[in-house]
Motif scaffolding. Structure first.
Motif, PDB file in Angstrom:
ATOM      1  N   HIS A  51       0.881  -1.055   0.078  1.00 35.23           N
ATOM      2  CA  HIS A  51       0.004  -0.050   0.054  1.00 35.23           C
ATOM      3  C   HIS A  51       0.713   1.201  -0.023  1.00 35.23           C
ATOM      4  CE1 HIS A  51      -3.768  -2.386   0.232  1.00 35.23           C
ATOM      5  NE2 HIS A  51      -3.344  -2.965   0.995  1.00 35.23           N
ATOM      6  N   GLY A  52       2.104   1.124  -0.499  1.00 32.16           N
ATOM      7  CA  GLY A  52       2.993   2.038  -0.506  1.00 32.16           C
ATOM      8  C   GLY A  52       3.417   2.978   0.629  1.00 32.16           C
ATOM      9  N   LEU A  53       3.519   2.193   1.718  1.00 34.12           N
ATOM     10  CA  LEU A  53       3.604   2.803   3.025  1.00 34.12           C
ATOM     11  C   LEU A  53       5.007   1.971   3.591  1.00 34.12           C
ATOM     12  CD1 LEU A  53       0.340   3.028   4.684  1.00 34.12           C
ATOM     13  CD2 LEU A  53       1.816   4.920   3.804  1.00 34.12           C
ATOM     14  N   GLN A  54       5.868   2.905   4.346  1.00 32.65           N
ATOM     15  CA  GLN A  54       6.937   2.210   5.308  1.00 32.65           C
ATOM     16  C   GLN A  54       5.906   2.198   6.785  1.00 32.65           C
ATOM     17  OE1 GLN A  54      10.513   4.617   5.335  1.00 32.65           O
ATOM     18  NE2 GLN A  54      10.628   4.393   2.970  1.00 32.65           N
ATOM     19  N   ALA A  55       6.708   1.048   7.535  1.00 28.84           N
ATOM     20  CA  ALA A  55       6.301   0.645   8.861  1.00 28.84           C
ATOM     21  C   ALA A  55       6.094   2.066   9.745  1.00 28.84           C
ATOM     22  CB  ALA A  55       7.297  -0.007   9.492  1.00 28.84           C
ATOM     23  N   HIS A  56       6.793   2.903   9.861  1.00 26.87           N
ATOM     24  CA  HIS A  56       6.748   4.243  10.456  1.00 26.87           C
ATOM     25  C   HIS A  56       6.034   5.213   9.817  1.00 26.87           C
ATOM     26  CE1 HIS A  56      10.038   5.458   7.564  1.00 26.87           C
ATOM     27  NE2 HIS A  56       9.392   6.422   7.596  1.00 26.87           N
ATOM     28  N   GLU A  57       5.438   5.097   8.696  1.00 21.99           N
ATOM     29  CA  GLU A  57       4.349   6.061   7.958  1.00 21.99           C
ATOM     30  C   GLU A  57       3.079   5.379   8.653  1.00 21.99           C
ATOM     31  OE1 GLU A  57       6.418   7.593   4.115  1.00 21.99           O
ATOM     32  OE2 GLU A  57       5.692   5.426   3.985  1.00 21.99           O
ATOM     33  N   PHE A  58       2.951   4.133   8.420  1.00 22.14           N
ATOM     34  CA  PHE A  58       1.996   3.338   8.874  1.00 22.14           C
ATOM     35  C   PHE A  58       1.504   3.804  10.345  1.00 22.14           C
ATOM     36  CE2 PHE A  58      -0.318   0.032  10.750  1.00 22.14           C
ATOM     37  CZ  PHE A  58      -1.412  -0.215  10.278  1.00 22.14           C
ATOM     38  N   ASP A  59       2.641   3.610  11.303  1.00 17.34           N
ATOM     39  CA  ASP A  59       2.443   4.193  12.748  1.00 17.34           C
ATOM     40  C   ASP A  59       1.821   5.480  12.922  1.00 17.34           C
ATOM     41  OD1 ASP A  59       3.484   1.520  13.628  1.00 17.34           O
ATOM     42  OD2 ASP A  59       5.472   2.593  14.315  1.00 17.34           O
ATOM     43  N   VAL A  60       2.230   6.313  12.100  1.00 19.77           N
ATOM     44  CA  VAL A  60       1.596   7.690  12.300  1.00 19.77           C
ATOM     45  C   VAL A  60       0.275   7.661  11.688  1.00 19.77           C
ATOM     46  CG1 VAL A  60       1.906  10.259  11.505  1.00 19.77           C
ATOM     47  CG2 VAL A  60       3.820   8.880  12.145  1.00 19.77           C
ATOM     48  N   LEU A  61       0.009   7.208  10.478  1.00 19.61           N
ATOM     49  CA  LEU A  61      -1.257   7.424   9.850  1.00 19.61           C
ATOM     50  C   LEU A  61      -2.331   6.425  10.710  1.00 19.61           C
ATOM     51  CD1 LEU A  61      -0.427   6.678   5.861  1.00 19.61           C
ATOM     52  CD2 LEU A  61      -0.880   9.028   7.332  1.00 19.61           C
ATOM     53  N   ALA A  62      -1.891   5.427  11.154  1.00 20.17           N
ATOM     54  CA  ALA A  62      -2.774   4.612  12.122  1.00 20.17           C
ATOM     55  C   ALA A  62      -3.174   5.115  13.262  1.00 20.17           C
ATOM     56  CB  ALA A  62      -2.011   3.101  12.399  1.00 20.17           C
ATOM     57  N   ALA A  63      -2.032   5.811  14.127  1.00 15.58           N
ATOM     58  CA  ALA A  63      -2.592   6.839  15.246  1.00 15.58           C
ATOM     59  C   ALA A  63      -3.410   7.907  14.773  1.00 15.58           C
ATOM     60  CB  ALA A  63      -1.365   7.255  15.753  1.00 15.58           C
ATOM     61  N   LEU A  64      -3.458   8.481  13.867  1.00 14.73           N
ATOM     62  CA  LEU A  64      -4.522   9.207  13.362  1.00 14.73           C
ATOM     63  C   LEU A  64      -5.820   8.670  12.879  1.00 14.73           C
ATOM     64  CD1 LEU A  64      -2.139  11.695  11.053  1.00 14.73           C
ATOM     65  CD2 LEU A  64      -3.408  12.326  13.093  1.00 14.73           C
ATOM     66  N   ARG A  65      -5.696   7.676  12.181  1.00 15.40           N
ATOM     67  CA  ARG A  65      -7.001   6.981  12.225  1.00 15.40           C
ATOM     68  C   ARG A  65      -7.840   6.420  13.253  1.00 15.40           C
ATOM     69  NH1 ARG A  65     -11.434   5.571  10.755  1.00 15.40           N
ATOM     70  NH2 ARG A  65     -12.036   4.438   8.983  1.00 15.40           N
ATOM     71  N   ARG A  66      -7.217   6.022  14.047  1.00 16.28           N
ATOM     72  CA  ARG A  66      -7.791   5.455  15.215  1.00 16.28           C
ATOM     73  C   ARG A  66      -8.179   6.661  16.236  1.00 16.28           C
ATOM     74  NH1 ARG A  66      -2.854   2.921  16.104  1.00 16.28           N
ATOM     75  NH2 ARG A  66      -2.430   4.329  17.892  1.00 16.28           N
TER      76      ARG A  66
END
Length: 181
Positions: A51-66
């Motif tokens: 999905h075009g993400l790195q793990a640390h990018e996912f961490d930030v986006l997931a925190a915002l999404r939650r």
């Protein structure tokens, strides 16, 4: 039914043979957790890359999404949620803003605060990555029966609680692990 021996059994047996004076029982659990963590890191990286993400990018986006509507947090809250320093967060946010996955703005009431909001593109990206991640992890834990999964979750929860820092001690973790929090 006795499970088949694995490489950890071989390591434990070798240590018992070479150092019978040592209690190597913790290796039975913790070496397997360590090896499983490596497998999970690989699976997670695959779901994120898809999905075009790195793990640390996912961490930030997931925190915002939650965080729920409007999917916005301060930069400081994101630092706390992802266990990174403000300098590291600034660098991550710069890249996410450039990719139009988040927007950053000054707080209306306190100009010293920076607010970060997930964009529609960021939401689609993190939702897709989370779906892929859960599918992969569901396949893995699906090899265990429901009762075994419950016992494992309980045991790991207890072990994690025992390993947690004492109150007042800052919690740290390796930011590259990509743990969906």
């Amino acid at each position: 039914m006795i499970a088949m021996a694995d490489e950890v059994d071989e390591i434990v047996e070798a240590w018992r043979r070479e150092r019978a004076d040592l209690d190597v029982e913790p290796l039975q659990i913790l070496s397997r957790i360590s090896r499983l963590a490596d497998v999970l890191d690989e699976r997670r990286a695959g779901a994120f890359v898809e999905h075009g993400l790195q793990a640390h990018e996912f961490d930030v986006l997931a925190a915002l999404r939650r965080s729920g509507e409007p999917f916005e947090m301060t930069a400081g809250e994101l630092c706390a949620a992802t266990y990174v320093t403000s300098g590291t967060m600034t660098s991550r946010l710069d890249r996410l803003v450039a990719r139009k996955l988040v927007i950053r703005r000054s707080d209306d009431d306190d100009g010293r605060l920076v607010r970060v909001r997930l964009t529609a593109a960021g939401r689609r990206r993190v939702d897709g990555a989370m779906t892929a991640l859960l599918e992969s992890e569901r396949q893995l834990v699906g090899t265990l029966s429901g009762p075994k999964r419950e016992r494992l979750a309980t045991g790991l929860r207890d072990l994690l609680a025992a390993a947690a820092p004492r109150p007042g001690t800052p919690r740290t973790r390796t930011p590259s692990k990509g743990t969906p929090q």
